[in-house]
Write a protein that holds these residues in place. Structure first.
Motif, short mmCIF file in Angstrom:
data_model
loop_
_atom_site.label_atom_id
_atom_site.label_comp_id
_atom_site.label_asym_id
_atom_site.label_seq_id
_atom_site.Cartn_x
_atom_site.Cartn_y
_atom_site.Cartn_z
N ASP A 291 0.67 -1.59 0.53
CA ASP A 291 0.23 -0.10 -0.31
C ASP A 291 0.73 1.35 0.17
N HIS A 292 2.57 0.83 0.82
CA HIS A 292 3.07 2.54 0.35
C HIS A 292 3.04 3.35 -0.89
N PRO A 293 3.04 2.98 -1.84
CA PRO A 293 2.94 3.48 -3.27
C PRO A 293 1.95 3.94 -3.48
N LYS A 294 0.81 3.83 -3.91
CA LYS A 294 -0.75 4.18 -3.71
C LYS A 294 -0.52 5.36 -2.93
N THR A 295 -0.34 5.05 -1.49
CA THR A 295 -0.14 6.19 0.28
C THR A 295 0.78 7.37 -0.67
N ILE A 296 2.02 7.10 -1.21
CA ILE A 296 2.87 8.01 -1.24
C ILE A 296 2.15 8.97 -2.43
N GLU A 297 1.80 8.60 -3.81
CA GLU A 297 0.87 8.63 -4.51
C GLU A 297 -0.15 9.86 -4.59
N LEU A 298 -0.46 9.75 -3.06
CA LEU A 298 -1.82 10.35 -2.62
C LEU A 298 -0.83 11.94 -1.77
N VAL A 299 0.24 11.86 -1.18
CA VAL A 299 0.89 12.75 -0.67
C VAL A 299 1.61 13.36 -1.60
N GLU A 300 2.35 12.85 -2.27
CA GLU A 300 2.88 13.54 -3.60
C GLU A 300 2.37 14.48 -4.51
N SER A 301 0.87 14.43 -4.88
CA SER A 301 0.49 14.48 -6.03
C SER A 301 -0.67 16.14 -4.65
N ILE A 304 -3.44 14.49 -0.28
CA ILE A 304 -3.39 14.68 1.12
C ILE A 304 -2.33 15.52 2.13
N ASP A 305 -2.68 16.30 2.68
CA ASP A 305 -1.76 17.39 3.37
C ASP A 305 -1.10 17.19 4.96
N LEU A 306 0.00 16.43 4.97
CA LEU A 306 0.16 15.80 6.51
C LEU A 306 0.98 17.01 6.97
N LYS A 307 0.82 18.35 6.90
CA LYS A 307 1.36 18.95 7.68
C LYS A 307 0.48 19.11 9.07
N PRO A 308 -1.72 19.36 8.32
CA PRO A 308 -2.15 19.59 9.90
C PRO A 308 -1.79 18.27 10.67
N PHE A 309 -1.20 17.83 10.19
CA PHE A 309 -1.77 16.60 11.80
C PHE A 309 0.43 16.68 12.84
N ILE A 310 1.09 17.28 12.20
CA ILE A 310 2.61 17.62 13.28
C ILE A 310 2.01 18.18 14.17
N THR A 311 2.02 18.12 15.37
CA THR A 311 1.85 18.73 16.23
C THR A 311 2.88 19.39 16.90
N LYS A 312 4.13 18.67 17.23
CA LYS A 312 4.85 18.71 18.48
C LYS A 312 6.23 18.07 17.45
N LYS A 313 7.53 18.89 17.51
CA LYS A 313 8.60 18.30 17.53
C LYS A 313 9.49 18.71 18.32
N ILE A 314 10.47 17.29 18.68
CA ILE A 314 10.96 17.15 19.83
C ILE A 314 13.06 16.40 19.39
N ALA A 315 13.67 17.27 20.72
CA ALA A 315 14.68 15.92 20.22
C ALA A 315 15.01 15.22 21.01
N LEU A 316 15.70 14.41 20.69
CA LEU A 316 15.53 12.89 21.62
C LEU A 316 15.74 12.80 22.69
N GLU A 317 16.09 13.53 23.12
CA GLU A 317 16.20 13.63 24.90
C GLU A 317 15.18 13.95 25.74
N HIS A 318 14.03 14.58 24.71
CA HIS A 318 12.83 14.93 25.53
C HIS A 318 12.06 13.97 24.53
N LEU A 319 12.22 12.70 24.63
CA LEU A 319 11.55 12.03 24.46
C LEU A 319 10.15 10.69 25.12
#
Length: 348
Positions: A291-301, A304-319
């Protein structure tokens, strides 16, 4: 615990990937809280990987190819990639001829049963499991392609058709991504969710046309009204909560299809007579297969915009203090928390 461990050796047919971002999955949380669900207990090595706890976690990750093993001729250093993180017996057919290789005996996942993990600076992976992505897709968004593929597989299991009505029970990470796939494929999407924050996220992220509060609205009647009196054609259970399952069964039109996406750690109850009289199909969905190829195609085209689903970015030490704590104790406020093993990209 963060440790310096030896780098995995590059071998023929493998690729080294410098990890850019790793998403924290609900499975990682279960391992952190309870332990030894997918991770083999110490002293009891997994039959394929030969490894047991402690394991380097992380199976939702993106990165950049940094080294190529002998015999790999279709990737180049510098390629952006995501990983299909399977650990599967070598004699299992993982081509398109076998649509169920994820159901093969002893299947497990990179980052859960060993072979490195996305919470490390780099990882060596068999070429079969490496998928190139267009460099126009940001690597942080690419880290969500693995859970998006879980959602895509679940939607595919429902045999959806453009113009149909779908109801998604639960607007957690997988429920939201299921909704995003459904919208991208041209369905009308209703989400049922108690949390006001998650309902709003479903609307803001274009995962739903309607977000209903089951504590205030008769979801079954509202779905029937919206769908012209027929009910939903397809439904997706993404909570493992009995009342949600009951609502989905009632919301379905005759001959509707119900897909179970959530992992239930307890027994569910079904009104068998209701299923019989409505001729409802119940289908399970676990992980993905080709299923990865078709999923990647949805994103590349851009469908589907994945940016709204990212709510936080952290460094490994704050896992633990910023990652696991947020998703365990403040889960309504976050969809996907991304970890940078190297610390790069946190200034973005």
């Amino acid at each position: 615990m963060i440790e310096d461990i030896p780098q995995q050796p590059i071998e023929p047919g493998t690729v080294r990937v410098d990890v850019a971002w790793n998403g924290i999955c609900g499975t990682d949380l279960h391992e952190f809280e309870d332990g030894n669900n997918f991770v083999p207990p110490a002293g009891h090595p997994h039959v394929i990987s030969g490894e047991s706890a402690p394991i380097t976690l992380g199976h939702e990750f993106s990165g950049v190819v940094s080294e190529i093993g002998e015999g790999v001729n279709d990737l180049a250093v510098g390629d952006h990639v995501v990983i299909e993180p399977y650990i599967i017996h070598d004699d299992v057919d993982t081509t398109e001829a076998n649509p169920t290789y994820q159901l093969s005996p002893d299947m497990n996942f990179i980052g859960l049963a060993g072979r490195g993990g996305g919470l490390s600076e780099n990882i060596v992976v068999k070429r079969r499991w490496v998928h190139r992505i267009d460099k126009k897709v940001p690597l942080d968004e690419a880290a969500l392609i693995e859970p998006l593929t879980v959602a895509y597989h679940a939607v595919r299991r429902a045999d959806p058709k453009p113009g149909e009505w779908a109801i998604v029970g639960g607007a957690g990470p997988i429920g939201l991504l299921v909704g995003a796939v459904l919208k991208a494929l041209g369905l009308h999407v209703v989400v049922s969710e108690l949390s006001p924050l998650r309902r709003q996220k479903a609307l803001d992220a274009h995962s739903a046309d309607y977000a209903l509060n089951p504590a205030e609205v008769d979801v079954v009647e509202e779905v029937r009204r919206l769908s012209g009196g027929e009910g939903a054609d397809v439904a997706f259970e993404a909570t493992s909560v009995q009342p949600v399952l009951d609502t989905l069964v009632e919301s379905l039109a005759p001959c509707g299809r119900l897909v179970i996406v959530a992992i239930w750690n307890h027994r569910a109850e079904f009104d068998i007579e209701r299923l019989l009289l409505k001729e409802i199909d119940i289908r399970g969905s676990i992980a993905y297969a080709n299923d990865h190829p078709k999923t990647i195609e949805l994103v590349e085209s851009g469908r589907i915009d994945l940016k709204p689903f990212i709510t936080k970015k952290i460094a490994l030490e704050h896992l633990v203090d910023e990652g696991f704590d947020t998703l365990i104790n403040h889960k309504e406020t976050a969809v996907k928390v991304l970890v940078s093993p190297s610390g790069a990209g946190l200034e973005d």
